[in-house]
Design an enzyme around this catalytic site. Structure first.
Site, PDB file in Angstrom:
ATOM      1  N   ARG A  51       0.794  -1.223   0.000  1.00  0.00           N
ATOM      2  CA  ARG A  51       0.000   0.000   0.000  1.00  0.00           C
ATOM      3  C   ARG A  51       0.826   1.272   0.000  1.00  0.00           C
ATOM      4  O   ARG A  51       0.561   2.208  -0.748  1.00  0.00           O
ATOM      5  CB  ARG A  51      -0.911   0.086   1.227  1.00  0.00           C
ATOM      6  CG  ARG A  51      -2.276  -0.507   1.034  1.00  0.00           C
ATOM      7  CD  ARG A  51      -2.745  -1.047   2.354  1.00  0.00           C
ATOM      8  NE  ARG A  51      -1.860  -2.106   2.750  1.00  0.00           N
ATOM      9  CZ  ARG A  51      -2.000  -3.378   2.342  1.00  0.00           C
ATOM     10  NH1 ARG A  51      -3.010  -3.713   1.618  1.00  0.00           N
ATOM     11  NH2 ARG A  51      -1.126  -4.303   2.687  1.00  0.00           N
ATOM     12  N   THR A  52       1.817   1.323   0.886  1.00  0.00           N
ATOM     13  CA  THR A  52       2.502   2.606   1.046  1.00  0.00           C
ATOM     14  C   THR A  52       3.227   2.980  -0.250  1.00  0.00           C
ATOM     15  O   THR A  52       3.055   4.084  -0.773  1.00  0.00           O
ATOM     16  CB  THR A  52       3.475   2.554   2.246  1.00  0.00           C
ATOM     17  OG1 THR A  52       2.739   2.125   3.384  1.00  0.00           O
ATOM     18  CG2 THR A  52       4.073   3.916   2.525  1.00  0.00           C
ATOM     19  N   LYS A  80      25.456  -3.585  -1.712  1.00  0.00           N
ATOM     20  CA  LYS A  80      26.928  -3.489  -1.873  1.00  0.00           C
ATOM     21  C   LYS A  80      27.549  -2.741  -0.698  1.00  0.00           C
ATOM     22  O   LYS A  80      28.746  -2.506  -0.671  1.00  0.00           O
ATOM     23  CB  LYS A  80      27.259  -2.732  -3.156  1.00  0.00           C
ATOM     24  CG  LYS A  80      26.726  -3.349  -4.414  1.00  0.00           C
ATOM     25  CD  LYS A  80      27.114  -2.459  -5.596  1.00  0.00           C
ATOM     26  CE  LYS A  80      26.508  -2.942  -6.884  1.00  0.00           C
ATOM     27  NZ  LYS A  80      26.701  -1.954  -7.955  1.00  0.00           N
ATOM     28  N   ARG A 101      11.368   3.995   3.006  1.00  0.00           N
ATOM     29  CA  ARG A 101      11.048   3.029   4.066  1.00  0.00           C
ATOM     30  C   ARG A 101      12.325   2.248   4.368  1.00  0.00           C
ATOM     31  O   ARG A 101      13.012   1.812   3.448  1.00  0.00           O
ATOM     32  CB  ARG A 101       9.947   2.082   3.607  1.00  0.00           C
ATOM     33  CG  ARG A 101       9.801   0.880   4.538  1.00  0.00           C
ATOM     34  CD  ARG A 101       8.559   0.087   4.259  1.00  0.00           C
ATOM     35  NE  ARG A 101       7.370   0.825   4.657  1.00  0.00           N
ATOM     36  CZ  ARG A 101       6.151   0.287   4.682  1.00  0.00           C
ATOM     37  NH1 ARG A 101       5.976  -0.976   4.350  1.00  0.00           N
ATOM     38  NH2 ARG A 101       5.116   1.009   5.044  1.00  0.00           N
ATOM     39  N   HIS A 129       5.489   5.992  11.381  1.00  0.00           N
ATOM     40  CA  HIS A 129       4.946   5.820  10.029  1.00  0.00           C
ATOM     41  C   HIS A 129       3.978   6.984   9.800  1.00  0.00           C
ATOM     42  O   HIS A 129       2.768   6.804   9.750  1.00  0.00           O
ATOM     43  CB  HIS A 129       4.231   4.468   9.949  1.00  0.00           C
ATOM     44  CG  HIS A 129       3.889   4.014   8.561  1.00  0.00           C
ATOM     45  ND1 HIS A 129       3.887   4.854   7.461  1.00  0.00           N
ATOM     46  CD2 HIS A 129       3.519   2.790   8.096  1.00  0.00           C
ATOM     47  CE1 HIS A 129       3.534   4.165   6.395  1.00  0.00           C
ATOM     48  NE2 HIS A 129       3.317   2.918   6.740  1.00  0.00           N
TER      49      HIS A 129
HETATM   50  C1  NCD Z   1       1.975  -0.993   8.194  1.00  0.00           C
HETATM   51  C2  NCD Z   1       3.476  -0.830   8.291  1.00  0.00           C
HETATM   52  O1  NCD Z   1       4.196  -1.012   7.306  1.00  0.00           O
HETATM   53  O2  NCD Z   1       3.913  -0.483   9.387  1.00  0.00           O
HETATM   54  N1  NCD Z   1       1.554  -1.202   6.876  1.00  0.00           N
HETATM   55  C3  NCD Z   1       1.279  -0.122   6.092  1.00  0.00           C
HETATM   56  O3  NCD Z   1       2.140   0.677   5.789  1.00  0.00           O
HETATM   57  N2  NCD Z   1       0.022   0.069   5.708  1.00  0.00           N
HETATM   58  C4  NCD Z   1       1.426  -1.999   9.133  1.00  0.00           C
HETATM   59  C5  NCD Z   1       1.994  -3.377   9.116  1.00  0.00           C
HETATM   60  O4  NCD Z   1       2.894  -3.713   8.332  1.00  0.00           O
HETATM   61  O5  NCD Z   1       1.509  -4.183   9.907  1.00  0.00           O
END
Ligand code: NCD
Length: 307
Positions: A51-52, A80, A101, A129
């Protein structure tokens, strides 16, 4: 230049402008479909995501911009041994804004210190997040109509769940928020959050292991997955993973207007028989994520559109 590393990097006024912009984009997306023409978003994902990453990419494409990036550390020069600081110096030449991320807490903050483009934290380890939080706030605001005076239950892995940590930090800024923190003892929220946020600001909260008893009191139930990848041993994960399962029967204990949110991915913690309940809004929530990320990209790039 502004980055978004912590949910508190936006002031309450900036946040409310951003949510209003996201709602305007939601109601008239065509007005915004060319405003990032010629701009590029880089998605630097050192950890798995559906999703993100894809909602960031969809957001930039919806704004008429382009996207580039990588979706695992293995397929980047991190494999690397390249540092985040060096990577971002180079990406700054290739893109206008980036979302990162990373499994290490603080990596996007380090990147922002070496970057000449805005850096968005798209999840750093078990820490924060902030763009999921923007998604959650837009969902609550749009569906409840307000963000104040809510009793929010967080259920599941409150220790490693970064979405929980960020949303708690964001919600304490609204008057009369209260929390019910539902988790096994081993997965309670970190001590720093209790001491520096909840206790320091005198926010009312209770900790419990009893989901059924908490349910009738809640305006929002925020379910979370047990974060397998952050456990040191598999036995603990297996023992704890199915502690709480929300199902149709338990939903009968909840208020008629309680909303069930979940950042997704879901594993077992919400039975699929809840999905048809009008109070289950986790798929709508994922949709709101695109609009709020469109609003964030416009805000960080300083692009203004007449509302
Ligand atoms: C969450 C995350 O990555 O922290 N997912 C997301 O970004 N929607 C929650 C999760 O992974 O459980």
């Amino acid at each position: 230049m502004k980055h978004l590393i912590s949910p508190l990097d936006l002031s309450p006024d900036e946040l409310s402008d951003l949510l209003a912009l996201a709602e305007d984009i939601y109601s008239s997306p065509e007005k915004y479909s060319h405003c990032c023409q010629g701009k590029k978003l880089a998605t630097l994902f050192y950890e798995p995501s559906t999703r993100t990453r894809l909602s960031f990419e969809a957001a930039m494409l919806n704004l008429g911009g382009s996207v580039l990036g990588f979706s695992s550390a293995d397929s980047s020069s991190a494999a690397k041994g390249e540092s985040v600081a060096d990577t971002i110096r180079v990406i700054s030449f290739y893109a206008d804004i980036c979302a990162m991320r990373h499994p290490k807490e603080g990596a996007p903050l380090v990147a922002s210190m070496h970057s000449s483009i805005p850096v968005i934290n798209a999840g750093d380890g078990g820490h924060n997040h902030p763009t999921q939080t923007l998604t959650d706030l837009l969902t609550i605001k749009n569906l409840k109509g307000h963000l104040d005076g809510l009793t929010i239950g967080f259920c599941g892995d409150l220790k490693f769940g970064r979405t929980v940590h960020s949303l708690i930090n964001a919600m304490v800024r609204y008057p009369n928020t209260r929390f019910i923190l539902i988790s096994p003892k081993e997965l309670q929220i970190p001590a720093y959050l209790k001491e520096e946020t909840l206790d320091a600001l005198h926010i009312p909260y209770e900790e419990t292991t009893n989901l059924e008893a908490a349910l009738p009191k809640l305006d929002i139930l925020y379910m979370t997955r047990v974060q397998k990848e952050r456990f040191f041993n598999e036995e603990d994960y297996i023992r704890l993973k199915d502690t709480f399962i929300l199902d149709k029967q338990k939903m009968q204990l909840a208020k008629d207007d309680m909303l069930v949110l979940h950042p997704l991915p879901r594993v077992n913690e919400i039975s699929t028989d809840v999905d048809d309940d009008p109070r289950a809004v986790y798929f709508k929530q994922a949709n709101f994520g695109v609009y709020v990320r469109m609003a964030l990209i416009l805000t960080l790039l300083g692009i203004k559109v007449e509302k």
